[in-house]
Design an enzyme around this catalytic site. Structure first.
Site, mmCIF file in Angstrom:
data_model
loop_
_atom_site.group_PDB
_atom_site.id
_atom_site.type_symbol
_atom_site.label_atom_id
_atom_site.label_comp_id
_atom_site.label_asym_id
_atom_site.label_seq_id
_atom_site.Cartn_x
_atom_site.Cartn_y
_atom_site.Cartn_z
ATOM 1 N N HIS A 90 41.914 9.172 -33.007
ATOM 2 C CA HIS A 90 40.461 9.474 -32.796
ATOM 3 C C HIS A 90 39.253 8.701 -32.461
ATOM 4 C CE1 HIS A 90 41.450 9.942 -37.869
ATOM 5 N NE2 HIS A 90 41.701 10.667 -36.524
ATOM 6 N N GLU A 92 36.810 6.720 -32.426
ATOM 7 C CA GLU A 92 36.622 5.903 -32.441
ATOM 8 C C GLU A 92 37.378 4.809 -31.912
ATOM 9 O OE1 GLU A 92 35.250 7.368 -36.663
ATOM 10 O OE2 GLU A 92 36.841 7.743 -34.768
ATOM 11 N N CYS A 118 36.927 7.594 -40.771
ATOM 12 C CA CYS A 118 38.116 7.084 -41.483
ATOM 13 C C CYS A 118 38.587 5.947 -41.752
ATOM 14 C CB CYS A 118 39.728 8.090 -40.572
ATOM 15 S SG CYS A 118 40.186 7.441 -39.769
ATOM 16 N N CYS A 121 40.237 4.318 -39.114
ATOM 17 C CA CYS A 121 39.377 3.192 -38.091
ATOM 18 C C CYS A 121 38.339 2.292 -38.158
ATOM 19 C CB CYS A 121 38.605 4.542 -36.881
ATOM 20 S SG CYS A 121 38.927 6.154 -36.405
#
Length: 166
Positions: A90, A92, A118, A121
């Site tokens: 991801h 992040e 999410c 993260c």
């Protein structure tokens, strides 16, 4: 996406706010995403300085979803579920990883993201001691919201200007 400044913008608003400036960068960063389902960009900032950026895509040196397809898409897995089946890292996560790779502390920094994080993260950002998350678009992950609500991490929705996403 097109980034432009109209003449009338120069006359009425010659300089974007700090939030606008950084969120525009997050949208620019997301253009590098290789995800077939959701393109996300993230920028980590501290004291008005950009420390790191990240977008979602396969780990370095591995084939991207653009090349090999998306297992989650093929299995009709709803957004916000079964993150472990995704081959992508991801945005992040990549922003935090890049800061670590280059030895840059992100403690007490702010993360700007095109999307709400999410739950995976969110846990990483809490442990990285990010102090604030500014996000533009939502994400269907109730656990993420619960974790961030219980933490000391402030979350703030950025109100999207159409010029950021056009």
């Amino acid at each position: 996406m097109h980034y432009y400044i109209e003449f009338c913008d120069l006359m009425t608003n010659p300089r974007p706010t700090q939030d606008e400036y950084i969120m525009k960068m997050a949208y620019l960063v997301r253009e590098r995403s290789t995800c077939l389902r959701r393109m996300v960009g993230a920028v980590i900032v501290k004291e008005s300085h950009i420390l790191s950026t990240g977008y979602n895509g396969a780990p370095k040196g591995l084939p991207h979803c653009l090349d090999v397809g998306c297992l989650r898409k093929d299995m009709n897995i709803p957004s916000g579920e079964r993150h472990e089946l995704c081959r992508g890292v991801h945005a992040e996560q990549n922003a935090v990883i890049q800061a670590a790779v280059f030895g840059t502390s992100i403690r007490e920094a702010t993360l700007y993201s095109t999307n709400y994080p999410c739950s995976v993260c969110a846990k990483i950002l809490v442990n990285a001691r990010i102090k604030e998350i500014v996000y533009a678009e939502g994400y269907a992950d109730k656990l993420a919201a619960e974790l961030l609500d219980q933490s000391k991490v402030k979350t703030r929705k950025f109100m999207i200007d159409t010029k950021l996403t056009d």
